[in-house]
Design a protein around this motif. Sequence first.
Motif, PDB file in Angstrom:
ATOM      1  N   VAL A  16       0.902  -1.237  -0.263  1.00 29.84           N
ATOM      2  CA  VAL A  16       0.120  -0.088  -0.054  1.00 29.84           C
ATOM      3  C   VAL A  16       0.964   1.055   0.114  1.00 29.84           C
ATOM      4  O   VAL A  16       0.531   2.306  -0.774  1.00 29.84           O
ATOM      5  CB  VAL A  16      -1.022  -0.035   1.135  1.00 29.84           C
ATOM      6  CG1 VAL A  16      -1.605   1.103   1.206  1.00 29.84           C
ATOM      7  CG2 VAL A  16      -1.884  -1.190   1.089  1.00 29.84           C
ATOM      8  N   VAL A  17       1.736   1.501   0.996  1.00 35.59           N
ATOM      9  CA  VAL A  17       2.541   2.532   0.847  1.00 35.59           C
ATOM     10  C   VAL A  17       3.748   2.517  -0.114  1.00 35.59           C
ATOM     11  O   VAL A  17       3.671   3.578  -0.741  1.00 35.59           O
ATOM     12  CB  VAL A  17       3.287   2.556   2.251  1.00 35.59           C
ATOM     13  CG1 VAL A  17       4.387   3.576   2.347  1.00 35.59           C
ATOM     14  CG2 VAL A  17       2.518   2.644   3.466  1.00 35.59           C
ATOM     15  N   GLY A  18       4.264   1.287  -0.598  1.00 35.55           N
ATOM     16  CA  GLY A  18       5.359   1.529  -1.554  1.00 35.55           C
ATOM     17  C   GLY A  18       4.825   1.867  -2.882  1.00 35.55           C
ATOM     18  O   GLY A  18       5.470   2.528  -3.629  1.00 35.55           O
ATOM     19  N   SER A  19       3.483   1.081  -3.197  1.00 40.82           N
ATOM     20  CA  SER A  19       2.981   1.528  -4.586  1.00 40.82           C
ATOM     21  C   SER A  19       2.583   3.276  -4.609  1.00 40.82           C
ATOM     22  O   SER A  19       2.839   3.706  -5.714  1.00 40.82           O
ATOM     23  CB  SER A  19       1.734   0.983  -4.862  1.00 40.82           C
ATOM     24  OG  SER A  19       0.617   0.981  -3.803  1.00 40.82           O
ATOM     25  N   GLU A  20       2.343   3.639  -3.339  1.00 42.03           N
ATOM     26  CA  GLU A  20       2.354   5.183  -3.518  1.00 42.03           C
ATOM     27  C   GLU A  20       3.294   5.968  -3.492  1.00 42.03           C
ATOM     28  O   GLU A  20       3.413   6.957  -4.117  1.00 42.03           O
ATOM     29  CB  GLU A  20       1.468   5.445  -2.167  1.00 42.03           C
ATOM     30  CG  GLU A  20      -0.163   5.225  -2.359  1.00 42.03           C
ATOM     31  CD  GLU A  20      -0.570   6.181  -3.187  1.00 42.03           C
ATOM     32  OE1 GLU A  20      -0.602   7.439  -3.081  1.00 42.03           O
ATOM     33  OE2 GLU A  20      -1.660   5.529  -3.971  1.00 42.03           O
ATOM     34  N   VAL A  21       4.431   5.500  -3.139  1.00 40.88           N
ATOM     35  CA  VAL A  21       6.114   6.022  -3.254  1.00 40.88           C
ATOM     36  C   VAL A  21       6.204   6.124  -4.663  1.00 40.88           C
ATOM     37  O   VAL A  21       6.632   6.964  -5.044  1.00 40.88           O
ATOM     38  CB  VAL A  21       7.007   5.407  -2.190  1.00 40.88           C
ATOM     39  CG1 VAL A  21       8.111   5.983  -2.744  1.00 40.88           C
ATOM     40  CG2 VAL A  21       6.538   5.636  -0.934  1.00 40.88           C
ATOM     41  N   ALA A  22       5.888   4.937  -5.288  1.00 37.51           N
ATOM     42  CA  ALA A  22       6.331   4.892  -6.453  1.00 37.51           C
ATOM     43  C   ALA A  22       5.539   5.860  -7.805  1.00 37.51           C
ATOM     44  O   ALA A  22       5.900   6.497  -8.389  1.00 37.51           O
ATOM     45  CB  ALA A  22       6.181   3.263  -7.186  1.00 37.51           C
ATOM     46  N   ARG A  23       4.174   6.038  -7.157  1.00 37.27           N
ATOM     47  CA  ARG A  23       3.361   6.625  -8.012  1.00 37.27           C
ATOM     48  C   ARG A  23       3.655   8.341  -8.022  1.00 37.27           C
ATOM     49  O   ARG A  23       3.733   8.913  -8.786  1.00 37.27           O
ATOM     50  CB  ARG A  23       1.880   6.503  -7.354  1.00 37.27           C
ATOM     51  CG  ARG A  23       0.991   7.238  -8.263  1.00 37.27           C
ATOM     52  CD  ARG A  23      -0.491   7.341  -7.756  1.00 37.27           C
ATOM     53  NE  ARG A  23      -0.653   8.113  -6.313  1.00 37.27           N
ATOM     54  CZ  ARG A  23      -0.759   9.249  -5.959  1.00 37.27           C
ATOM     55  NH1 ARG A  23      -0.594  10.202  -7.246  1.00 37.27           N
ATOM     56  NH2 ARG A  23      -0.628   9.861  -5.007  1.00 37.27           N
ATOM     57  N   ILE A  24       3.868   8.639  -6.618  1.00 35.27           N
ATOM     58  CA  ILE A  24       4.422  10.009  -6.450  1.00 35.27           C
ATOM     59  C   ILE A  24       5.636  10.337  -7.122  1.00 35.27           C
ATOM     60  O   ILE A  24       5.813  11.420  -7.570  1.00 35.27           O
ATOM     61  CB  ILE A  24       4.436  10.302  -4.725  1.00 35.27           C
ATOM     62  CG1 ILE A  24       2.960  10.217  -4.258  1.00 35.27           C
ATOM     63  CG2 ILE A  24       4.885  11.840  -4.840  1.00 35.27           C
ATOM     64  CD1 ILE A  24       2.876  10.201  -2.816  1.00 35.27           C
ATOM     65  N   MET A  25       6.534   9.217  -6.884  1.00 33.33           N
ATOM     66  CA  MET A  25       7.977   9.517  -7.638  1.00 33.33           C
ATOM     67  C   MET A  25       7.861   9.890  -9.132  1.00 33.33           C
ATOM     68  O   MET A  25       8.544  10.753  -9.594  1.00 33.33           O
ATOM     69  CB  MET A  25       9.045   8.586  -7.353  1.00 33.33           C
ATOM     70  CG  MET A  25       9.539   8.457  -5.684  1.00 33.33           C
ATOM     71  SD  MET A  25      10.865   7.170  -5.724  1.00 33.33           S
ATOM     72  CE  MET A  25      11.934   7.890  -6.789  1.00 33.33           C
ATOM     73  N   THR A  26       6.678   9.004  -9.641  1.00 29.58           N
ATOM     74  CA  THR A  26       6.639   9.287 -11.185  1.00 29.58           C
ATOM     75  C   THR A  26       5.872  10.552 -11.536  1.00 29.58           C
ATOM     76  O   THR A  26       6.260  11.265 -12.425  1.00 29.58           O
ATOM     77  CB  THR A  26       5.693   7.940 -11.585  1.00 29.58           C
ATOM     78  OG1 THR A  26       6.741   6.753 -11.366  1.00 29.58           O
ATOM     79  CG2 THR A  26       5.670   7.917 -12.987  1.00 29.58           C
ATOM     80  N   THR A  27       4.826  10.654 -10.842  1.00 34.60           N
ATOM     81  CA  THR A  27       3.910  11.896 -11.157  1.00 34.60           C
ATOM     82  C   THR A  27       4.480  13.030 -10.632  1.00 34.60           C
ATOM     83  O   THR A  27       4.264  14.300 -11.369  1.00 34.60           O
ATOM     84  CB  THR A  27       2.459  11.714 -10.509  1.00 34.60           C
ATOM     85  OG1 THR A  27       2.616  11.526  -9.208  1.00 34.60           O
ATOM     86  CG2 THR A  27       1.782  10.553 -11.054  1.00 34.60           C
TER      87      THR A  27
END
Length: 430
Positions: A16-27
């Motif tokens: 849950v947290v890791g996927s959000e980290v990856a999303r924010i790093m990309t966007t």
Amino acid sequence: MMRTRPLKVALLGCGVVGSEVARIMTTHAEDLTARIGAPVELAGVAVRRPSKVREGIDPALITTDATALLKRGDIDVAIEVIGGIEPARALIHTAFEHGISVVSANKALLAQDGAALHAVADAAGLDLYYEAAVAGAIPLVRPMRESLAGDKINRVMGIVNGTTNFILDKMDSTGAGYQEALDEATALGYAEADPTADVEGYDAAAKAAILAGIAFHTRVRLDDVYREGMTEVSAADFASAKRMGCTIKLLAILERAADGQSVTARVHPAMIPLSHPLASVREAYNAVFVEAEAAGRLMFYGPGAGGAPTASAVLGDLVAVCRNKLAEATGPGESAYTQLPVSTMGDVVTRYHISLDVADKPGVLAQVATTFAEHGVSIDTVRQQGKDGEASLVVVTHRAHDAALTGTVEALRKLDTVRGVASIMRVEGE
């Protein structure tokens, strides 16, 4: 000047947290680049189940070999959001061995082995940041570690677990029983299928250990934290709390002794006055009340869990660590220079609310009052209600040592006229 070579990041864990980290790093890649002073690139994502679909993440980045990812030679920062003790601990050590600074959200590991991890990081000249390990998105660790570094913190009291606060808030506002409120929390996703870590106070105790170490510049391990869960809190307790103008919260309380020679750290349910700022913290929110010598009273409030809020704290640490990398510097490490002992729960001084089931006959109150007096515990108020040969007796004490109260309760249980100790609850925040 902007550096062109990207800083490369290894993401360990993609839940849950890791996927959000990856999303924010990309966007938010352009914003992160501007804030850091160099591009930041997600270089690899270590997971247990590579077949799982992870939207927005290049499948080429996915690996099941976290150790190989850290050893490949080009990683600058590792973000650990696996949780638990192993393999997280081994992977963080591997990162340090290969010159990689670490951002972690792992409260359990930091509460247990924070001192050892800090020692390795300091020896290697690397950063260990963990804002996300306590209270999710709420900026708390860095303000206490940096903004209040010139002050003396004497007390920290807070709600650091959203699941328990949601349950207790529902019991208070709707009159629901514990199980009914827990079922609602589970249905809404606030409670895990196995809620033990939350409702028994283990999660809050880990956070308390971390905060106590920062607040008092001394080493406080998870084993040093006194812990009580909240599963025994009842509707009757809330009714008594309301009669006193209070509500009930599961609190983490960290205190420096009056003589400054020791500290205490504890987690347990407590009654607090409705006038206290923490009493108004509703739903699954967290709030921490910090009392410092010069700054006075400060309160930090916000969402304490969830993918996006926790990822926000992780990314804040990532920016700080990357800036340090560019400056060839490190941020503050462990500060444990005071080496203060952690006192036992018996040394804590507070007020108590004790509910007794007693025989409804003359002389009972006198016996109970004598027992309190014999153990040096002064009574503030007494309320008695009788029916059909039985009675309930609610005693609220003045401030007393926890050890004295424990001795009192043991003696009360031995009285023939006391049929049971229905509940014992501390009264805080007055």
